[in-house]
Design an enzyme around this catalytic site. Sequence first.
Site, mmCIF file in Angstrom:
data_model
loop_
_atom_site.group_PDB
_atom_site.id
_atom_site.type_symbol
_atom_site.label_atom_id
_atom_site.label_comp_id
_atom_site.label_asym_id
_atom_site.label_seq_id
_atom_site.Cartn_x
_atom_site.Cartn_y
_atom_site.Cartn_z
ATOM 1 C CB SER A 148 43.153 37.988 47.675
ATOM 2 O OG SER A 148 42.409 38.998 46.772
ATOM 3 N NE ARG B 13 38.451 33.576 45.657
ATOM 4 C CZ ARG B 13 39.697 34.652 45.741
ATOM 5 N NH1 ARG B 13 39.243 35.885 45.680
ATOM 6 N NH2 ARG B 13 40.357 34.418 44.349
ATOM 7 N NE ARG C 246 46.407 34.466 45.415
ATOM 8 C CZ ARG C 246 46.298 35.458 45.467
ATOM 9 N NH1 ARG C 246 44.997 35.947 44.187
ATOM 10 N NH2 ARG C 246 47.661 36.170 44.766
ATOM 11 N N GLY D 246 35.561 39.112 43.715
ATOM 12 C CA GLY D 246 36.134 39.901 42.183
ATOM 13 C C GLY D 246 35.958 38.977 41.182
ATOM 14 N NE ARG E 233 37.059 44.037 47.967
ATOM 15 C CZ ARG E 233 38.017 43.006 47.535
ATOM 16 N NH1 ARG E 233 36.674 41.466 46.994
ATOM 17 N NH2 ARG E 233 39.200 42.668 47.407
ATOM 18 N NE ARG F 121 28.955 43.367 28.442
ATOM 19 C CZ ARG F 121 29.828 44.887 27.998
ATOM 20 N NH1 ARG F 121 31.051 45.038 28.767
ATOM 21 N NH2 ARG F 121 28.990 45.170 27.680
ATOM 22 C CG ASP G 137 49.623 39.833 47.602
ATOM 23 O OD1 ASP G 137 50.100 40.774 48.096
ATOM 24 O OD2 ASP G 137 48.075 39.722 47.559
#
Length: 235
Positions: A90, A24, A217, A20, A87, A43, A204
């Site tokens: 997290s 990353r 992470r 996402g 995908r 963008r 989480d």
Amino acid sequence: MTVHIGAKPGQIAETVLLPGDPKRAEWAAHSFLEGVELVNDVRGMLGYTGTWNGHRVTIHGSGMGMSSLSIYANELIRDYGAKTLVRIGSCGAMQAHVALRDVVIAMTASSISTPSSAILREVNFAPCADWGLLHAAVTAAKARGVNPHVGGIYSSDTFYDERPDLTEQMTRHGTLAVEMEAAELYTLAARHGARALAILTVSDHLQTGEALDSTARESSFGDMVEIALMAAFPE
């Protein structure tokens, strides 16, 4: 070149990993690929193409939420010929036996609604992963000494959810974790004849309130990326 992706023809590989967060994507590309080339920065949504063990791979950010992912997945499949989309992101654990840093491989993805709901109308479509990718991912994980959790997840269309009753029922029905993109990815892949899978790292926990900080992470996501690459290109 499309409205949201500035890559030239041929710059996007047939296999695309979709984190996402665009930063990353940058980290994963420079950490795992060779000959990395920036192919999109429209963008600020970064996309990179390089090779892994001789195979061409694109790692491209998809943004947060199903609406954002839908834009990029549609354009990658329809305009750039992407055939395998994984995908890597997290998720929040919903079951007591799923711990921080664990890997979750999504067999199915439940949702209240997705951008595709308007097309499917009254049908409760069941978005699921590509079996070949899923099987290869489980095999790859175990080869790396990782014991993944495999099962259903929940793709929420809100981040700040105020439905504790829904969380309770999803947990009661065995849902492993919650994230925000996989249900739409699986639906789009089915529509366009592509392969899709979501491989997630638990950042989480909804039951305990535990959470990884940003540094933890990043260091915990290496297994997920390696599993995704090994699943896309099994030996």
